[in-house]
Design an enzyme around this catalytic site. Structure first.
Site, PDB file in Angstrom:
ATOM      1  N   ASP A   1     -22.242 -11.225  17.409  1.00 15.26           N
ATOM      2  CA  ASP A   1     -22.658 -10.394  18.544  1.00 15.26           C
ATOM      3  C   ASP A   1     -22.095 -11.056  19.796  1.00 15.26           C
ATOM      4  O   ASP A   1     -22.385 -12.229  20.061  1.00 15.26           O
ATOM      5  CB  ASP A   1     -24.189 -10.350  18.654  1.00 15.26           C
ATOM      6  CG  ASP A   1     -24.831  -9.575  17.512  1.00 15.26           C
ATOM      7  OD1 ASP A   1     -24.101  -8.929  16.743  1.00 15.26           O
ATOM      8  OD2 ASP A   1     -26.065  -9.612  17.393  1.00 15.26           O
TER       9      ASP A   1
ATOM     10  N   GLU B   1      -1.817  -9.309   3.644  1.00 16.22           N
ATOM     11  CA  GLU B   1      -2.122  -9.775   5.013  1.00 16.22           C
ATOM     12  C   GLU B   1      -3.619  -9.754   5.296  1.00 16.22           C
ATOM     13  O   GLU B   1      -4.071 -10.277   6.308  1.00 16.22           O
ATOM     14  CB  GLU B   1      -1.360  -8.922   6.042  1.00 16.22           C
ATOM     15  CG  GLU B   1      -1.922  -7.534   6.334  1.00 16.22           C
ATOM     16  CD  GLU B   1      -1.666  -6.481   5.267  1.00 16.22           C
ATOM     17  OE1 GLU B   1      -1.158  -6.812   4.176  1.00 16.22           O
ATOM     18  OE2 GLU B   1      -1.989  -5.300   5.512  1.00 16.22           O
TER      19      GLU B   1
ATOM     20  N   HIS C   1      -3.481  -5.493   0.032  1.00 12.77           N
ATOM     21  CA  HIS C   1      -2.931  -5.932   1.314  1.00 12.77           C
ATOM     22  C   HIS C   1      -2.897  -7.460   1.363  1.00 12.77           C
ATOM     23  O   HIS C   1      -3.934  -8.084   1.634  1.00 12.77           O
ATOM     24  CB  HIS C   1      -3.823  -5.430   2.457  1.00 12.77           C
ATOM     25  CG  HIS C   1      -3.718  -3.962   2.669  1.00 12.77           C
ATOM     26  ND1 HIS C   1      -2.939  -3.412   3.661  1.00 12.77           N
ATOM     27  CD2 HIS C   1      -4.263  -2.928   2.006  1.00 12.77           C
ATOM     28  CE1 HIS C   1      -3.013  -2.100   3.598  1.00 12.77           C
ATOM     29  NE2 HIS C   1      -3.810  -1.778   2.605  1.00 12.77           N
TER      30      HIS C   1
ATOM     31  N   CYS D   1       0.836  -1.204   0.000  1.00 14.36           N
ATOM     32  CA  CYS D   1       0.000   0.000   0.000  1.00 14.36           C
ATOM     33  C   CYS D   1       0.873   1.257   0.000  1.00 14.36           C
ATOM     34  O   CYS D   1       1.603   1.490  -0.954  1.00 14.36           O
ATOM     35  CB  CYS D   1      -0.964  -0.073   1.204  1.00 14.36           C
ATOM     36  SG  CYS D   1      -2.265   1.143   1.158  1.00 14.36           S
TER      37      CYS D   1
ATOM     38  N   ASP E   1     -29.214   0.962  14.130  1.00 18.55           N
ATOM     39  CA  ASP E   1     -30.198  -0.020  14.628  1.00 18.55           C
ATOM     40  C   ASP E   1     -31.596   0.578  14.508  1.00 18.55           C
ATOM     41  O   ASP E   1     -32.183   1.010  15.502  1.00 18.55           O
ATOM     42  CB  ASP E   1     -29.907  -0.347  16.104  1.00 18.55           C
ATOM     43  CG  ASP E   1     -28.522  -0.924  16.313  1.00 18.55           C
ATOM     44  OD1 ASP E   1     -28.148  -1.834  15.558  1.00 18.55           O
ATOM     45  OD2 ASP E   1     -27.812  -0.461  17.212  1.00 18.55           O
TER      46      ASP E   1
HETATM   47  O1  1PR Z   1     -24.067   1.256  20.624  1.00 15.22           O
HETATM   48  O2  1PR Z   1     -21.766   1.746  19.880  1.00 15.22           O
HETATM   49  O3  1PR Z   1     -22.160   0.431  21.953  1.00 15.22           O
HETATM   50  O4  1PR Z   1     -22.622  -0.522  19.738  1.00 15.22           O
HETATM   51  C1  1PR Z   1     -23.347  -1.636  20.099  1.00 15.22           C
HETATM   52  C2  1PR Z   1     -23.462  -2.506  18.881  1.00 15.22           C
HETATM   53  O5  1PR Z   1     -24.085  -3.718  19.289  1.00 15.22           O
HETATM   54  C3  1PR Z   1     -24.305  -1.882  17.795  1.00 15.22           C
HETATM   55  O6  1PR Z   1     -23.634  -2.034  16.575  1.00 15.22           O
HETATM   56  C4  1PR Z   1     -25.599  -2.692  17.786  1.00 15.22           C
HETATM   57  O7  1PR Z   1     -26.022  -2.949  16.472  1.00 15.22           O
HETATM   58  C5  1PR Z   1     -25.180  -3.996  18.443  1.00 15.22           C
HETATM   59  N1  1PR Z   1     -26.235  -4.573  19.290  1.00 15.22           N
HETATM   60  C6  1PR Z   1     -26.644  -4.084  20.481  1.00 15.22           C
HETATM   61  N2  1PR Z   1     -27.591  -4.891  20.993  1.00 15.22           N
HETATM   62  C7  1PR Z   1     -27.785  -5.886  20.123  1.00 15.22           C
HETATM   63  C8  1PR Z   1     -28.710  -7.008  20.276  1.00 15.22           C
HETATM   64  O8  1PR Z   1     -28.866  -7.835  19.379  1.00 15.22           O
HETATM   65  N3  1PR Z   1     -29.394  -7.070  21.414  1.00 15.22           N
HETATM   66  N4  1PR Z   1     -26.818  -6.480  18.001  1.00 15.22           N
HETATM   67  C9  1PR Z   1     -26.929  -5.692  19.053  1.00 15.22           C
HETATM   68  C10 1PR Z   1     -27.045  -6.104  16.804  1.00 15.22           C
HETATM   69  C11 1PR Z   1     -27.446  -6.862  14.829  1.00 15.22           C
HETATM   70  C12 1PR Z   1     -26.771  -7.427  13.714  1.00 15.22           C
HETATM   71  C13 1PR Z   1     -27.100  -8.862  13.493  1.00 15.22           C
HETATM   72  C14 1PR Z   1     -27.888  -8.786  12.222  1.00 15.22           C
HETATM   73  C15 1PR Z   1     -27.943 -10.046  11.472  1.00 15.22           C
HETATM   74  N5  1PR Z   1     -26.842  -7.167  16.026  1.00 15.22           N
HETATM   75  O9  1PR Z   1     -25.500  -7.051  13.462  1.00 15.22           O
HETATM   76  O10 1PR Z   1     -25.921  -9.536  13.491  1.00 15.22           O
HETATM   77  O11 1PR Z   1     -29.180  -8.293  12.512  1.00 15.22           O
HETATM   78  O12 1PR Z   1     -28.688 -10.995  12.164  1.00 15.22           O
HETATM   79  P1  1PR Z   1     -29.452 -12.138  11.409  1.00 15.22           P
HETATM   80  O13 1PR Z   1     -28.646 -12.482  10.202  1.00 15.22           O
HETATM   81  O14 1PR Z   1     -29.473 -13.285  12.387  1.00 15.22           O
HETATM   82  O15 1PR Z   1     -30.803 -11.623  11.094  1.00 15.22           O
HETATM   83  P2  1PR Z   1     -22.682   0.805  20.620  1.00 15.22           P
END
Ligand code: 1PR
Length: 530
Positions: free
Chosen positions: A224, A183, A181, A79, A379
């Site tokens: 998550d 890596e 990249h 890069c 979200d």
């Molecule tokens: O607010 O900066 O501390 O970040 C917290 C992060 O955690 C945010 O990005 C928020 O989206 C995520 N988050 C918080 N609570 C939850 C929860 O599920 N209770 N998860 C959560 C969000 C959503 C997706 C999920 C997709 C695909 N997860 O990323 O992976 O919806 O799911 P699927 O394929 O099963 O439908 P901050």
């Protein structure tokens, strides 16, 4: 022994991890003599051209580096480490590069989104040992806004298309540089590095490919992560963000193990979201940092981490900035960080005055690490209304009518893991975040999360059409056809899924096999054994 030129301007962890994974030891050059005595030198440039040259000068690295390069000993620039070999760059007018190759570095001049981010192909113009065992169909990971323009055609090693054809690697004798990249380019990238490091590898190429190279749509696996009630850090998964089943946090596996599995299965990128980061501050909740360190030793595709990136004051009154949290994540092997709740609050504040303070986490982190390193995780939840002007937020018409047959909706942003709805809508949030310096949008959808009912295409189109930065479509994937749907009915650059991958309902390989020939993707055939 590989000598690594780390001029201290960013994370070179993944390059060290990749070299060590291939069985070599790494010595980081601390002084000019280390460069002069190197057997093989790797220079992974990060940051901006002017800053890089200033640090090389300040550390008295320029003269030994030029001497090393002029003696035609094995050198690999990655890069910016390749761009440094040229005479000058539009990124830092008036600052001289090393001038080993004649030519300049110029900003992309294209209608397409800049930076050029993602997996793209190469056309191999010279015979080179780094391409031993390659077919020419492999894709590599790029992330850059500037590209080299060599004066001498003979030094072109590879070219790539992005709006137009540009030189994506150079070689003269033993001096090699790639814009991509290795890596972060999975097995193909590791193979390339191994070919460079192994003395006596036979040269291969050129490989003529007539059709243009294409940027691939990315398939992202999302993990998550949170502690369960027993205190173990687990990968969990919600149904519309509710991660508890019969009172317990769902446990779908261990973070490092699952991430490694997805890498092996062909994921183009891995995202970790520390979903309780809003209440457990990451610098006190060190396990996530350890997860990242361990993962980056095994996973050689880009890693994003989110959760808890915000300013924070601990119980002793010590204040930490969001930038410090991001620093810790980047140092531990992250390529991008993702901001959720804090971005909503920043945008709300911005909308009150329409003035950027320059001090928000988005602005501060993108200034130091570049726009491409800052992802905004949104979200949103759908709120139905009867008419387009029923609320001040940006409203869209919908083909999925509401419970009272409403034909319109807006997407309410939430914070704290969906627990708290805020007045700002997802389209406005994305637009303001782009203005403040965000480089990508991770667009979740609470209504679709965990439902397996497909992506919310209306939401994705509404946001994608309002911004020019890449959008990752997320939430609702239930089968391989849903990925085809999102890539053919929206302009999203990537699609992310969690539940179907964790539960092995639809493995990543099945998604890619289904998309092959229908959508440009990084092929599974890139699983070179390295
Ligand atoms: O607010 O900066 O501390 O970040 C917290 C992060 O955690 C945010 O990005 C928020 O989206 C995520 N988050 C918080 N609570 C939850 C929860 O599920 N209770 N998860 C959560 C969000 C959503 C997706 C999920 C997709 C695909 N997860 O990323 O992976 O919806 O799911 P699927 O394929 O099963 O439908 P901050």
């Amino acid at each position: 022994m590989i000598t690594l030129l780390d001029y201290g301007a960013g994370n070179v962890r993944s390059v060290i991890n990749a070299i060590e994974r291939l069985g070599e030891t790494v010595k980081v050059a601390a002084a000019g003599e280390d460069i002069l005595s190197a057997e093989k030198l790797i220079f992974p440039g990060v940051g901006a051209f002017g800053n890089m040259m200033a640090i090389l000068q300040a550390k008295n690295f320029v003269a030994p580096l030029k001497a090393y390069l002029q003696s035609d000993r094995p050198f690999f620039g990655i890069c910016l480490g390749m761009q440094a070999l040229f005479e000058s760059s539009e990124e830092a007018l008036g600052i001289a590069g090393l001038g080993i190759f004649k030519g300049t570095v110029q900003r992309f001049n294209t209608e397409l989104a800049v930076p050029h981010i993602g997996w793209n192909g190469i056309r191999i113009h010279q015979s080179s040992r780094i391409f031993n065992g390659f077919s020419g169909r492999e894709k590599f990971y790029f992330v850059h806004s500037y590209h080299i323009v060599p004066q001498d055609e003979d030094v072109r090693l590879t070219t790539t298309d992005y709006g137009y054809e540009f030189v994506s690697a150079v070689q003269r004798g033993n001096v090699i540089g790639t814009q991509y990249h290795p890596e972060k380019s999975g097995p193909a990238g590791l193979r390339l590095l191994q070919n460079f490091m192994t003395t006596g590898t036979a040269a291969q190429g050129p490989i003529t490919v007539s059709e243009p190279t294409r940027l691939a749509k990315r398939i992202i696996a999302c993990l998550d992560v949170r502690a369960n009630d027993q205190g173990d850090l687990v990968v969990t998964k919600g149904d519309q963000y509710d991660v508890r089943e019969a009172g317990d946090v769902r446990n779908l596996g261990k973070p490092v193990e699952l991430a490694s599995r997805y890498y092996q299965e062909g994921a183009d990128e891995i995202t970790f979201l520390n979903i309780t980061g809003f209440r457990d501050f990451p610098l006190e909740d060190m396990p996530m940092i350890e997860v990242l360190k361990q993962t980056s030793k095994k996973v050689f595709v880009p890693l994003t981490i989110g959760g808890g990136i915000r300013n924070y004051t601990d119980k002793d009154g010590r204040t930490y900035s969001a930038l410090e949290v991001a620093d810790a994540y980047f140092r531990s092997g992250a390529d991008k960080i993702s901001i959720g709740s804090d971005a909503v609050l920043v945008v709300e504040q911005y909308l009150q005055s329409n003035v950027a303070t320059g001090k928000s986490a988005i602005e501060e982190i993108s200034r130091v690490y570049g726009n491409q390193a800052v992802v905004i995780s949104i979200d949103p939840r759908r709120i139905y209304v009867e008419s387009p002007d029923a609320v001040p937020q940006q409203v869209i018409p919908t083909f999925i009518p509401g419970p009272n047959d409403e034909g319109y909706c807006w997407y309410q942003c939430t914070i704290r893991g969906g627990r708290e709805g805020r007045p700002v809508d997802a389209i406005t949030l994305a637009q303001v975040c782009e203005k403040l310096g965000a480089g990508e949008i991770l667009l979740n959808c609470i209504d679709r999360d965990g439902t397996n009912s497909g992506f919310d295409l209306e939401l994705i189109n509404a946001v994608k059409n309002a911004v020019s930065i890449p959008v990752i479509a997320s939430s609702g994937a239930g089968c391989a056809e849903h990925f085809l749907q999102v890539f053919s009915q929206t302009r999203a650059e990537s699609a992310l899924a969690a539940g179907i991958f964790h539960r092995r309902e639809v493995p990543i390989g099945e998604v890619k096999t289904f998309l092959q020939g229908k959508v440009d993707i990084r092929p599974l055939a890139d699983k070179l054994d390295a």
